[in-house]
Design an enzyme around this catalytic site. Structure first.
Site, PDB file in Angstrom:
ATOM      1  N   TYR A 116      14.493  30.332   8.293  1.00 18.30           N
ATOM      2  CA  TYR A 116      13.221  30.960   8.689  1.00 18.30           C
ATOM      3  C   TYR A 116      13.138  31.081  10.204  1.00 18.30           C
ATOM      4  O   TYR A 116      13.397  30.125  10.929  1.00 18.30           O
ATOM      5  CB  TYR A 116      12.045  30.131   8.181  1.00 18.30           C
ATOM      6  CG  TYR A 116      11.814  30.273   6.690  1.00 18.30           C
ATOM      7  CD1 TYR A 116      11.476  31.510   6.136  1.00 18.30           C
ATOM      8  CD2 TYR A 116      11.923  29.169   5.862  1.00 18.30           C
ATOM      9  CE1 TYR A 116      11.258  31.632   4.772  1.00 18.30           C
ATOM     10  CE2 TYR A 116      11.705  29.289   4.495  1.00 18.30           C
ATOM     11  CZ  TYR A 116      11.375  30.521   3.955  1.00 18.30           C
ATOM     12  OH  TYR A 116      11.158  30.652   2.612  1.00 18.30           O
ATOM     13  N   MET A 124      11.126  24.409   2.403  1.00 12.61           N
ATOM     14  CA  MET A 124      10.487  23.544   1.406  1.00 12.61           C
ATOM     15  C   MET A 124      11.530  22.864   0.513  1.00 12.61           C
ATOM     16  O   MET A 124      11.407  21.682   0.182  1.00 12.61           O
ATOM     17  CB  MET A 124       9.520  24.364   0.540  1.00 12.61           C
ATOM     18  CG  MET A 124       8.665  23.508  -0.383  1.00 12.61           C
ATOM     19  SD  MET A 124       7.604  24.473  -1.471  1.00 12.61           S
ATOM     20  CE  MET A 124       6.464  25.207  -0.321  1.00 12.61           C
ATOM     21  N   ARG A 170     -10.333  -0.909  15.206  1.00 11.90           N
ATOM     22  CA  ARG A 170     -10.348  -0.071  14.007  1.00 11.90           C
ATOM     23  C   ARG A 170     -11.314  -0.724  13.035  1.00 11.90           C
ATOM     24  O   ARG A 170     -12.458  -0.344  12.964  1.00 11.90           O
ATOM     25  CB  ARG A 170      -8.921   0.074  13.452  1.00 11.90           C
ATOM     26  CG  ARG A 170      -8.789   1.137  12.382  1.00 11.90           C
ATOM     27  CD  ARG A 170      -7.354   1.322  11.917  1.00 11.90           C
ATOM     28  NE  ARG A 170      -6.768   0.104  11.378  1.00 11.90           N
ATOM     29  CZ  ARG A 170      -5.509  -0.014  10.961  1.00 11.90           C
ATOM     30  NH1 ARG A 170      -4.700   1.031  11.020  1.00 11.90           N
ATOM     31  NH2 ARG A 170      -5.050  -1.158  10.483  1.00 11.90           N
ATOM     32  N   LYS A 175       0.841  -1.213   0.000  1.00 14.02           N
ATOM     33  CA  LYS A 175       0.000   0.000   0.000  1.00 14.02           C
ATOM     34  C   LYS A 175       0.872   1.258   0.000  1.00 14.02           C
ATOM     35  O   LYS A 175       2.073   1.189   0.297  1.00 14.02           O
ATOM     36  CB  LYS A 175      -0.919  -0.016   1.223  1.00 14.02           C
ATOM     37  CG  LYS A 175      -0.173  -0.039   2.539  1.00 14.02           C
ATOM     38  CD  LYS A 175      -1.090  -0.419   3.697  1.00 14.02           C
ATOM     39  CE  LYS A 175      -0.324  -0.418   5.001  1.00 14.02           C
ATOM     40  NZ  LYS A 175      -1.131  -0.909   6.115  1.00 14.02           N
TER      41      LYS A 175
HETATM   42  C1  LIG Z   1      -0.247  -1.834   6.752  1.00 10.49           C
HETATM   43  C2  LIG Z   1      -0.761  -3.121   7.227  1.00 10.49           C
HETATM   44  C3  LIG Z   1       0.106  -4.209   7.427  1.00 10.49           C
HETATM   45  C4  LIG Z   1       1.594  -4.090   7.310  1.00 10.49           C
HETATM   46  O1  LIG Z   1       2.085  -3.491   8.484  1.00 10.49           O
HETATM   47  P1  LIG Z   1       3.660  -3.306   8.738  1.00 10.49           P
HETATM   48  O2  LIG Z   1       3.721  -2.814  10.130  1.00 10.49           O
HETATM   49  O3  LIG Z   1       4.125  -2.297   7.758  1.00 10.49           O
HETATM   50  O4  LIG Z   1       4.279  -4.631   8.531  1.00 10.49           O
HETATM   51  C5  LIG Z   1      -0.448  -5.415   7.764  1.00 10.49           C
HETATM   52  N1  LIG Z   1      -1.794  -5.552   7.934  1.00 10.49           N
HETATM   53  C6  LIG Z   1      -2.656  -4.515   7.780  1.00 10.49           C
HETATM   54  C7  LIG Z   1      -4.105  -4.730   7.988  1.00 10.49           C
HETATM   55  C8  LIG Z   1      -2.168  -3.274   7.438  1.00 10.49           C
HETATM   56  O5  LIG Z   1      -3.018  -2.250   7.298  1.00 10.49           O
END
Ligand SMILES: *Cc1c(COP(=O)(O)O)cnc(C)c1O
Length: 359
Positions: free
Chosen positions: A254, A302, A129, A34
């Protein structure tokens, strides 16, 4: 001259996947890709994870981008689908879906599909969640078994909230709750993210879901990937674009909120929050030039960062390479200096940075 560059070491990637297999030798691997493969480049990374058993992403567009890139492995949607109209897309592309709530389940039950979809039922064991409550599990499970729109094998999944902390008893509680809930359900079980893979072998199950560790970064508190025999995949560099003198007590950058105690030289480097470098990195956050560490002076802009290279400047000149993080400077350490987690730093690399893939 190229300035900000993210070098992506594909050998390190392969090494890290092999390490996942060492940690969890009896589990299949769902490589988590992802967020543009955690900022490393979705399709390119997927092409070099041939040894994974499946891929996992958060959004349907990410899964479609993998198919458009020619990747044919099964892909699991970690948040499932978002609308009933998505279901034909899942079928046409061989995407597997999470089912985590009533909306998804009833959408699946009511859809008109030619074939069943492969489903993972997600159980909330304490992350709070996504996922069905333990008390709802059997009802969801039976409805999934009953509908023709789900394949007969209903796989089971949960997610850890605190696996990065080995002193926290929460993970062991989540594992034993999951184990008790899925007793007698023989389908594939999947619990562990990277921290679960590294620190909680009782939670390895039939499938593991490594994300961060594939990229050579440690998910554990106060650790670096090296401590788990992982190799950083990303090396973020840029160049020195100017060298200037400052006197003692001249405010730099800055707000003028950094001052040297004595006259010194600053290297101005082409990197900033516009490249994804964290603006909250504190004064003194290290960079590496010619193998030596120097501290950041003043606020991150930036496009530029000033680095205190000392009155004699160590022979540093315009055009020299500056390492922001990589094998010689752990991204976990930079994350600490910016009071964030390494996940955020690698994900935040912006399109202005050039990617170079090293085979
Ligand atoms: C992002 C995610 C992972 C991977 O997590 P890492 O800590 O990067 O290994 C696994 N399972 C779910 C549901 C996730 O959202």
């Amino acid at each position: 001259m190229r300035l900000a560059i993210a070098e992506i070491n594909l050998q390190a990637l392969a090494h890290n996947l092999a390490q996942v297999r060492q940690f969890a030798p009896n589990s299949k691997v769902m490589a988590v890709l992802k967020a543009n493969a955690y900022g490393h480049g979705l399709v390119k990374i997927a092409q070099h994870l041939n040894d994974a058993d499946a891929f996992a992403v958060a959004r349907i567009d990410e899964a479609l981008a993998l198919r458009a890139g020619g990747l044919t492995k099964p892909i699991v949607l970690l948040e499932g689908f978002f609308h009933q109209d998505d279901l034909p897309i899942l079928l046409a592309n061989n995407f597997q879906t999470i089912i985590h709530d009533e909306n998804q389940l009833s959408a699946l039950e009511n859809a008109k599909l030619d074939e069943p979809i492969s489903c993972w039922l997600k159980i909330n064991t304490g992350m709070h969640r996504l996922g069905v409550a333990p008390t709802q599990l059997n009802d969801f499970y039976q409805r999934l078994q009953a509908t023709n729109n789900a394949k007969d094998t209903i796989n089971l999944m949960t997610h850890f909230s605190s696996a990065d902390d080995i002193s926290d008893t929460k993970t062991a509680e989540q594992i034993s709750l999951f184990d008790s809930l899925v007793q007698g359900k023989q389908q594939a079980h999947c619990l562990a993210n990277s921290a679960g893979i590294i620190a909680w072998p009782a939670g390895h199950g039939d499938w593991v879901r490594p994300g961060l560790m594939l990229y050579g970064v440690s998910p554990m508190l106060n650790c670096t990937g090296e401590q788990h025999n992982l190799k950083p995949v990303m090396r973020l560099t840029t160049k020195v674009i100017a060298i200037r003198d400052v006197d003692a007590a001249q405010g730099v950058g800055y707000g003028g909120c950094w001052q040297s105690a004595q006259p010194t030289k600053l290297a101005v480097v082409a990197m900033g929050y516009g490249d994804g470098y964290p603006r909250h990195a504190k004064h003194g956050t290290p960079v590496v030039i010619a193998g030596k560490r120097y501290g950041i002076a003043g606020n991150i802009s930036m496009d530029m960062i000033s680095v205190d290279i000392g009155a004699n400047a160590d022979g540093i000149k315009v055009g020299d390479e500056v390492v922001m993080w990589g094998p010689e400077l752990p991204v976990e350490e930079i994350a600490q200096c910016a009071t964030t987690i390494p996940y955020e730093l690698v994900c935040n690399i912006t399109p202005r940075v050039s990617y170079e893939y090293l085979e």
